[in-house]
Enzyme design. Structure first.
Site, PDB file in Angstrom:
ATOM      1  N   ARG A   1      29.533 -12.642  -0.275  1.00 26.09           N
ATOM      2  CA  ARG A   1      30.502 -13.731  -0.437  1.00 26.09           C
ATOM      3  C   ARG A   1      29.831 -15.088  -0.293  1.00 26.09           C
ATOM      4  NH1 ARG A   1      35.555 -12.321   3.347  1.00 26.09           N
ATOM      5  NH2 ARG A   1      35.178 -14.478   3.955  1.00 26.09           N
TER       6      ARG A   1
ATOM      7  N   ARG B   1      26.968  -8.533   5.471  1.00 26.42           N
ATOM      8  CA  ARG B   1      28.174  -8.080   4.778  1.00 26.42           C
ATOM      9  C   ARG B   1      28.032  -8.140   3.256  1.00 26.42           C
ATOM     10  NH1 ARG B   1      33.965 -10.161   6.758  1.00 26.42           N
ATOM     11  NH2 ARG B   1      33.527 -12.096   5.642  1.00 26.42           N
TER      12      ARG B   1
ATOM     13  N   ARG C   1      32.526 -21.026  10.521  1.00 19.09           N
ATOM     14  CA  ARG C   1      33.720 -20.161  10.557  1.00 19.09           C
ATOM     15  C   ARG C   1      33.970 -19.637  11.965  1.00 19.09           C
ATOM     16  NH1 ARG C   1      31.932 -16.139   6.384  1.00 19.09           N
ATOM     17  NH2 ARG C   1      33.725 -14.882   6.946  1.00 19.09           N
TER      18      ARG C   1
ATOM     19  N   LYS D   1      38.159  -6.474  10.749  1.00 19.25           N
ATOM     20  CA  LYS D   1      39.582  -6.540  10.411  1.00 19.25           C
ATOM     21  C   LYS D   1      39.887  -5.981   9.021  1.00 19.25           C
ATOM     22  CE  LYS D   1      40.280 -10.840  10.688  1.00 19.25           C
ATOM     23  NZ  LYS D   1      40.544 -11.549   9.472  1.00 19.25           N
TER      24      LYS D   1
ATOM     25  N   ARG E   1      46.441 -18.086  11.414  1.00 23.42           N
ATOM     26  CA  ARG E   1      45.144 -18.514  11.938  1.00 23.42           C
ATOM     27  C   ARG E   1      45.252 -19.765  12.783  1.00 23.42           C
ATOM     28  NH1 ARG E   1      41.813 -15.952   7.922  1.00 23.42           N
ATOM     29  NH2 ARG E   1      39.596 -16.277   8.278  1.00 23.42           N
TER      30      ARG E   1
HETATM   31  P1  ADP Z   1      37.057 -14.099   7.382  1.00 21.76           P
HETATM   32  O1  ADP Z   1      38.117 -13.617   8.317  1.00 21.76           O
HETATM   33  O2  ADP Z   1      36.020 -13.085   7.106  1.00 21.76           O
HETATM   34  O3  ADP Z   1      36.490 -15.452   7.732  1.00 21.76           O
HETATM   35  P2  ADP Z   1      38.994 -14.409   5.185  1.00 21.76           P
HETATM   36  O4  ADP Z   1      38.705 -13.622   3.979  1.00 21.76           O
HETATM   37  O5  ADP Z   1      40.150 -14.021   6.022  1.00 21.76           O
HETATM   38  O6  ADP Z   1      37.641 -14.401   5.979  1.00 21.76           O
HETATM   39  O7  ADP Z   1      39.151 -15.955   4.829  1.00 21.76           O
HETATM   40  C1  ADP Z   1      38.186 -16.662   4.079  1.00 21.76           C
HETATM   41  C2  ADP Z   1      38.525 -18.152   4.054  1.00 21.76           C
HETATM   42  O8  ADP Z   1      39.823 -18.346   3.453  1.00 21.76           O
HETATM   43  C3  ADP Z   1      38.661 -18.811   5.434  1.00 21.76           C
HETATM   44  O9  ADP Z   1      37.408 -19.223   5.934  1.00 21.76           O
HETATM   45  C4  ADP Z   1      39.582 -19.998   5.096  1.00 21.76           C
HETATM   46  O10 ADP Z   1      38.888 -21.040   4.444  1.00 21.76           O
HETATM   47  C5  ADP Z   1      40.540 -19.392   4.099  1.00 21.76           C
HETATM   48  N1  ADP Z   1      41.740 -18.814   4.762  1.00 21.76           N
HETATM   49  C6  ADP Z   1      42.103 -17.500   4.783  1.00 21.76           C
HETATM   50  N2  ADP Z   1      43.239 -17.317   5.502  1.00 21.76           N
HETATM   51  C7  ADP Z   1      43.600 -18.547   5.954  1.00 21.76           C
HETATM   52  C8  ADP Z   1      44.658 -19.039   6.756  1.00 21.76           C
HETATM   53  N3  ADP Z   1      45.598 -18.214   7.273  1.00 21.76           N
HETATM   54  N4  ADP Z   1      44.701 -20.363   7.028  1.00 21.76           N
HETATM   55  C9  ADP Z   1      43.787 -21.206   6.525  1.00 21.76           C
HETATM   56  N5  ADP Z   1      42.750 -20.827   5.775  1.00 21.76           N
HETATM   57  C10 ADP Z   1      42.648 -19.503   5.480  1.00 21.76           C
END
Ligand code: ADP
Ligand code: ZN
Length: 224
Positions: free
Chosen positions: A165, A132, A176, A18, A93
């Site tokens: 990360r 990653r 996750r 993504k 999400r």
């Molecule tokens: P990935 O899609 O690779 O898991 P992101 O960078 O989108 O990672 O998100 C990392 C973390 O940030 C998530 O695991 C969560 O803890 C938090 N996060 C990001 N976006 C949201 C969201 N829309 N709602 C709740 N938590 C979020």
């Protein structure tokens, strides 16, 4: 160019690619790339109240509470760079977040044009996440197996140092993915029912091939 704002959402599991696609879409379609993950990581790095509140959830691979991220997006979407459209990456999400977004957009007489799902089978995701890396300086993403830098540990674009990360360790990765299938996957049906879902296969193809499909779909949405 059509008159309606190009309001789009990128949907996909952690590791689906993504973020990589988002980096290409934003300049190609002149929309700001709005990543809740990036906003939250910046807040953690900056030691702000938001960052302090979010860090424990993120490190465990759990979602930050809905009211927190909905507040972030509500504020972000009022900035003038979103007038002609935006691309959300990592939001919504949960169904609650999706409903809140629909309401925000309706209040502004706007609506999502397209939700792009990048579809990658679960087995491939763990492998991708473990490999990653990202550049500390410019944020460009890499994968040591699938998309390695020319020199190990060094960014091709800016020469910055690559790092892993905090939430890409194995235990957190597994959580996750579980959180994605429980809380985020229901959004696929939600947007399919709205008639705005488009799916792009993201496995076994390089990012350029995925982007070719993405471009076709977005160009179609832009004309519609
Ligand atoms: P990935 O899609 O690779 O898991 P992101 O960078 O989108 O990672 O998100 C990392 C973390 O940030 C998530 O695991 C969560 O803890 C938090 N996060 C990001 N976006 C949201 C969201 N829309 N709602 C709740 N938590 C979020
Ligand atoms: Zn870099």
């Amino acid at each position: 160019m059509a008159g309606l704002p190009l309001d789009i959402v990128l949907l996909g599991a952690p590791g689906s690619g993504k973020g990589t696609q988002a980096e290409r879409i934003a300049p190609a379609f002149a929309v700001p790339h709005i990543s809740t993950g990036d906003i939250l990581r910046d807040a953690v790095k900056g030691g702000t109240a938001l960052g302090l509140a979010a860090k424990a959830f993120m490190d465990a691979g759990n979602l930050v509470p809905d009211e927190v991220v909905i507040g972030i997006i509500r504020e972000r979407l009022t900035l003038p760079d979103t007038t002609a459209g935006f691309m959300l990456d990592g939001f919504p999400r949960t169904l609650e977040q999706a409903a809140a977004l629909d309401e925000m957009l309706a209040d502004a007489q706007r609506a999502l044009r397209l939700v792009l799902l990048i579809d990658v089978p679960a087995e491939e995701l763990v492998q991708r996440l473990a490999g990653r890396r990202a550049c500390r300086a410019c944020g460009r993403g890499y994968n040591v197996v699938f998309d390695p830098p020319r020199v190990v540990g060094v960014c091709d674009v800016c020469g910055g140092e690559l790092f892993q990360r905090d939430d890409d360790n194995e235990a957190t990765v597994r959580n996750r993915l579980a959180v994605y299938s429980r809380q985020t996957e229901p959004l696929i049906g939600y947007y399919r029912d709205q008639g705005i879902l488009a799916t792009v296969p993201g496995a076994g193809r390089d990012p350029d091939q995925v982007f070719a499909d993405v471009q076709t779909l977005l160009a179609g949405a832009q004309r519609a």
